[in-house]
Scaffold this motif. Structure first.
Motif, PDB file in Angstrom:
ATOM      1  N   PRO A  40       0.886  -1.321   0.070  1.00  0.00           N
ATOM      2  CA  PRO A  40      -0.009   0.145   0.079  1.00  0.00           C
ATOM      3  C   PRO A  40       0.906   1.186   0.051  1.00  0.00           C
ATOM      4  CG  PRO A  40      -0.764  -1.423   1.650  1.00  0.00           C
ATOM      5  CD  PRO A  40       0.442  -2.093   0.980  1.00  0.00           C
ATOM      6  N   GLY A  41       0.533   2.035  -0.857  1.00  0.00           N
ATOM      7  CA  GLY A  41       1.228   3.550  -0.954  1.00  0.00           C
ATOM      8  C   GLY A  41       2.789   3.132  -1.625  1.00  0.00           C
ATOM      9  N   LYS A  42       2.983   2.223  -2.203  1.00  0.00           N
ATOM     10  CA  LYS A  42       4.393   2.029  -2.837  1.00  0.00           C
ATOM     11  C   LYS A  42       4.238   1.489  -4.147  1.00  0.00           C
ATOM     12  CE  LYS A  42       6.806   1.057   1.504  1.00  0.00           C
ATOM     13  NZ  LYS A  42       7.839  -0.005   2.246  1.00  0.00           N
ATOM     14  N   GLU A  43       5.189   1.661  -4.870  1.00  0.00           N
ATOM     15  CA  GLU A  43       5.320   1.416  -6.321  1.00  0.00           C
ATOM     16  C   GLU A  43       5.525  -0.075  -6.164  1.00  0.00           C
ATOM     17  OE1 GLU A  43       7.413   5.154  -8.618  1.00  0.00           O
ATOM     18  OE2 GLU A  43       8.369   3.423  -8.418  1.00  0.00           O
ATOM     19  N   ARG A  44       5.329  -0.838  -7.428  1.00  0.00           N
ATOM     20  CA  ARG A  44       5.249  -2.228  -7.842  1.00  0.00           C
ATOM     21  C   ARG A  44       6.848  -2.517  -7.712  1.00  0.00           C
ATOM     22  NH1 ARG A  44       1.803  -4.612 -12.224  1.00  0.00           N
ATOM     23  NH2 ARG A  44       0.036  -4.498 -10.659  1.00  0.00           N
ATOM     24  N   GLU A  45       7.093  -3.731  -7.029  1.00  0.00           N
ATOM     25  CA  GLU A  45       8.566  -3.841  -7.054  1.00  0.00           C
ATOM     26  C   GLU A  45       8.932  -5.333  -7.475  1.00  0.00           C
ATOM     27  OE1 GLU A  45      10.416  -3.298  -3.455  1.00  0.00           O
ATOM     28  OE2 GLU A  45       9.267  -4.924  -2.214  1.00  0.00           O
ATOM     29  N   PHE A  46       9.994  -5.569  -8.146  1.00  0.00           N
ATOM     30  CA  PHE A  46      10.391  -7.003  -8.645  1.00  0.00           C
ATOM     31  C   PHE A  46      10.678  -7.653  -7.416  1.00  0.00           C
ATOM     32  CE2 PHE A  46      12.308 -10.138 -11.013  1.00  0.00           C
ATOM     33  CZ  PHE A  46      13.697 -10.438 -10.578  1.00  0.00           C
ATOM     34  N   VAL A  47      10.406  -8.927  -7.490  1.00  0.00           N
ATOM     35  CA  VAL A  47      10.685  -9.963  -6.359  1.00  0.00           C
ATOM     36  C   VAL A  47      11.477 -11.216  -6.978  1.00  0.00           C
ATOM     37  CG1 VAL A  47       9.938 -11.650  -4.683  1.00  0.00           C
ATOM     38  CG2 VAL A  47       8.601  -9.766  -5.134  1.00  0.00           C
ATOM     39  N   ALA A  48      11.245 -11.989  -8.031  1.00  0.00           N
ATOM     40  CA  ALA A  48      12.120 -12.787  -8.488  1.00  0.00           C
ATOM     41  C   ALA A  48      11.743 -13.177  -9.904  1.00  0.00           C
ATOM     42  CB  ALA A  48      11.694 -14.167  -7.590  1.00  0.00           C
ATOM     43  N   ALA A  49      12.694 -14.062 -10.737  1.00  0.00           N
ATOM     44  CA  ALA A  49      12.247 -14.143 -11.980  1.00  0.00           C
ATOM     45  C   ALA A  49      12.704 -15.685 -12.471  1.00  0.00           C
ATOM     46  CB  ALA A  49      12.948 -13.373 -13.065  1.00  0.00           C
ATOM     47  N   ILE A  50      12.292 -16.300 -13.395  1.00  0.00           N
ATOM     48  CA  ILE A  50      12.821 -17.554 -13.870  1.00  0.00           C
ATOM     49  C   ILE A  50      12.632 -17.583 -15.180  1.00  0.00           C
ATOM     50  CG2 ILE A  50      10.394 -18.586 -13.188  1.00  0.00           C
ATOM     51  CD1 ILE A  50      12.079 -21.298 -12.429  1.00  0.00           C
ATOM     52  N   ASN A  51      13.497 -18.207 -16.023  1.00  0.00           N
ATOM     53  CA  ASN A  51      13.314 -18.408 -17.480  1.00  0.00           C
ATOM     54  C   ASN A  51      12.590 -19.467 -17.853  1.00  0.00           C
ATOM     55  OD1 ASN A  51      15.344 -20.651 -16.648  1.00  0.00           O
ATOM     56  ND2 ASN A  51      16.547 -20.046 -18.218  1.00  0.00           N
ATOM     57  N   ALA A  53      13.259 -22.519 -19.372  1.00  0.00           N
ATOM     58  CA  ALA A  53      13.785 -23.820 -19.007  1.00  0.00           C
ATOM     59  C   ALA A  53      13.736 -23.938 -17.650  1.00  0.00           C
ATOM     60  CB  ALA A  53      15.267 -23.899 -19.627  1.00  0.00           C
ATOM     61  N   GLY A  54      13.649 -22.884 -16.770  1.00  0.00           N
ATOM     62  CA  GLY A  54      13.829 -23.098 -15.293  1.00  0.00           C
ATOM     63  C   GLY A  54      15.091 -23.337 -14.896  1.00  0.00           C
ATOM     64  N   ASP A  55      16.147 -23.013 -15.484  1.00  0.00           N
ATOM     65  CA  ASP A  55      17.497 -23.325 -14.907  1.00  0.00           C
ATOM     66  C   ASP A  55      18.235 -22.059 -14.710  1.00  0.00           C
ATOM     67  OD1 ASP A  55      18.853 -24.189 -18.157  1.00  0.00           O
ATOM     68  OD2 ASP A  55      17.921 -22.392 -17.715  1.00  0.00           O
ATOM     69  N   GLU A  56      17.601 -20.831 -14.919  1.00  0.00           N
ATOM     70  CA  GLU A  56      18.258 -19.711 -14.591  1.00  0.00           C
ATOM     71  C   GLU A  56      17.035 -18.708 -13.545  1.00  0.00           C
ATOM     72  OE1 GLU A  56      18.918 -17.415 -18.052  1.00  0.00           O
ATOM     73  OE2 GLU A  56      20.049 -15.764 -17.022  1.00  0.00           O
ATOM     74  N   THR A  57      17.469 -18.508 -12.608  1.00  0.00           N
ATOM     75  CA  THR A  57      16.850 -17.392 -11.789  1.00  0.00           C
ATOM     76  C   THR A  57      17.328 -15.988 -11.282  1.00  0.00           C
ATOM     77  OG1 THR A  57      17.327 -18.384  -9.740  1.00  0.00           O
ATOM     78  CG2 THR A  57      15.603 -19.422 -10.902  1.00  0.00           C
ATOM     79  N   PHE A  58      16.648 -15.321 -10.708  1.00  0.00           N
ATOM     80  CA  PHE A  58      17.273 -13.932 -10.408  1.00  0.00           C
ATOM     81  C   PHE A  58      16.213 -13.394  -9.334  1.00  0.00           C
ATOM     82  CE2 PHE A  58      19.433 -10.139 -10.619  1.00  0.00           C
ATOM     83  CZ  PHE A  58      18.729  -8.965 -10.690  1.00  0.00           C
ATOM     84  N   TYR A  59      16.899 -12.662  -8.152  1.00  0.00           N
ATOM     85  CA  TYR A  59      16.223 -12.196  -7.214  1.00  0.00           C
ATOM     86  C   TYR A  59      16.408 -10.759  -6.789  1.00  0.00           C
ATOM     87  CZ  TYR A  59      15.232 -17.576  -6.261  1.00  0.00           C
ATOM     88  OH  TYR A  59      14.578 -18.649  -6.442  1.00  0.00           O
ATOM     89  N   SER A  60      15.526 -10.234  -6.159  1.00  0.00           N
ATOM     90  CA  SER A  60      15.741  -9.027  -5.555  1.00  0.00           C
ATOM     91  C   SER A  60      16.728  -9.248  -4.237  1.00  0.00           C
ATOM     92  CB  SER A  60      14.437  -8.394  -4.968  1.00  0.00           C
ATOM     93  OG  SER A  60      13.951  -9.060  -4.324  1.00  0.00           O
ATOM     94  N   ASP A  61      17.239  -8.352  -3.820  1.00  0.00           N
ATOM     95  CA  ASP A  61      18.249  -8.220  -2.746  1.00  0.00           C
ATOM     96  C   ASP A  61      17.065  -8.782  -1.441  1.00  0.00           C
ATOM     97  OD1 ASP A  61      20.098  -5.419  -3.324  1.00  0.00           O
ATOM     98  OD2 ASP A  61      20.235  -7.393  -3.934  1.00  0.00           O
ATOM     99  N   SER A  62      15.886  -8.252  -1.466  1.00  0.00           N
ATOM    100  CA  SER A  62      15.071  -8.544  -0.332  1.00  0.00           C
ATOM    101  C   SER A  62      14.532  -9.995  -0.363  1.00  0.00           C
ATOM    102  CB  SER A  62      13.925  -7.695  -0.190  1.00  0.00           C
ATOM    103  OG  SER A  62      12.872  -7.651  -1.404  1.00  0.00           O
ATOM    104  N   ALA A  63      14.734 -10.522  -1.530  1.00  0.00           N
ATOM    105  CA  ALA A  63      14.177 -11.924  -1.775  1.00  0.00           C
ATOM    106  C   ALA A  63      15.319 -12.817  -1.431  1.00  0.00           C
ATOM    107  CB  ALA A  63      13.226 -12.111  -2.927  1.00  0.00           C
ATOM    108  N   GLN A  64      16.360 -12.537  -1.938  1.00  0.00           N
ATOM    109  CA  GLN A  64      17.485 -13.568  -2.025  1.00  0.00           C
ATOM    110  C   GLN A  64      17.692 -14.050  -0.410  1.00  0.00           C
ATOM    111  OE1 GLN A  64      19.771 -13.875  -4.878  1.00  0.00           O
ATOM    112  NE2 GLN A  64      20.074 -15.669  -3.841  1.00  0.00           N
ATOM    113  N   GLY A  65      17.853 -15.435  -0.811  1.00  0.00           N
ATOM    114  CA  GLY A  65      18.039 -16.122   0.423  1.00  0.00           C
ATOM    115  C   GLY A  65      16.861 -16.574   1.507  1.00  0.00           C
TER     116      GLY A  65
END
Length: 122
Positions: A40-51, A53-65
């Motif tokens: 609420p009150g904030k912009e939409r932000e990225f969390v995680a992505a997957i390609n 094939a499912g063998d490549e992923t990418f995370y935001s700093d807040s989601a990593q780990g």
């Protein structure tokens, strides 16, 4: 392709949730799927992505780990397993797809689905 997110709910701080993003329809080309969230009150932000094939992923700093994105072998569902949830993770989580490589930029996504509410209580 249409995407539908589900699995949200109310959880205590430190708890876990697993979100699902199910695709209907058939894409002409392989596509990347990402999770985004908007508090609420904030912009939409990225969390995680997957390609595709499912063998490549990418995370935001807040989601990593803490969060893990995965894709099933049929390519019809993408999951976001969230652990060690914090109150600041409270948001509406949406999944989105793009015909291309992993990308954390909101405006670079071609199709979106309705979100699911995640509420983390202290």
């Amino acid at each position: 392709v249409q995407l539908q997110a589900s699995g949200g709910g109310l959880v205590q701080s430190g708890g876990s949730l697993r979100l699902s993003c199910v695709a209907s329809g058939r894409a002409r080309d392989p596509y990347t799927v990402s999770w985004f969230r908007q508090a609420p009150g904030k912009e939409r932000e990225f969390v995680a992505a997957i390609n595709w094939a499912g063998d490549e992923t990418f995370y935001s700093d807040s989601a990593q780990g803490r969060f893990t994105i995965s894709r099933d072998n049929t390519k019809t569902a993408v999951f976001l397993q969230m652990h060690s949830l914090k109150t600041e993770d409270t948001a509406v989580y949406s999944c989105a797809g793009r015909l291309g490589r992993l990308d954390p930029t909101v405006n670079n996504y071609d199709f979106w689905g309705p979100g699911t509410q995640v509420t983390v209580s202290s």
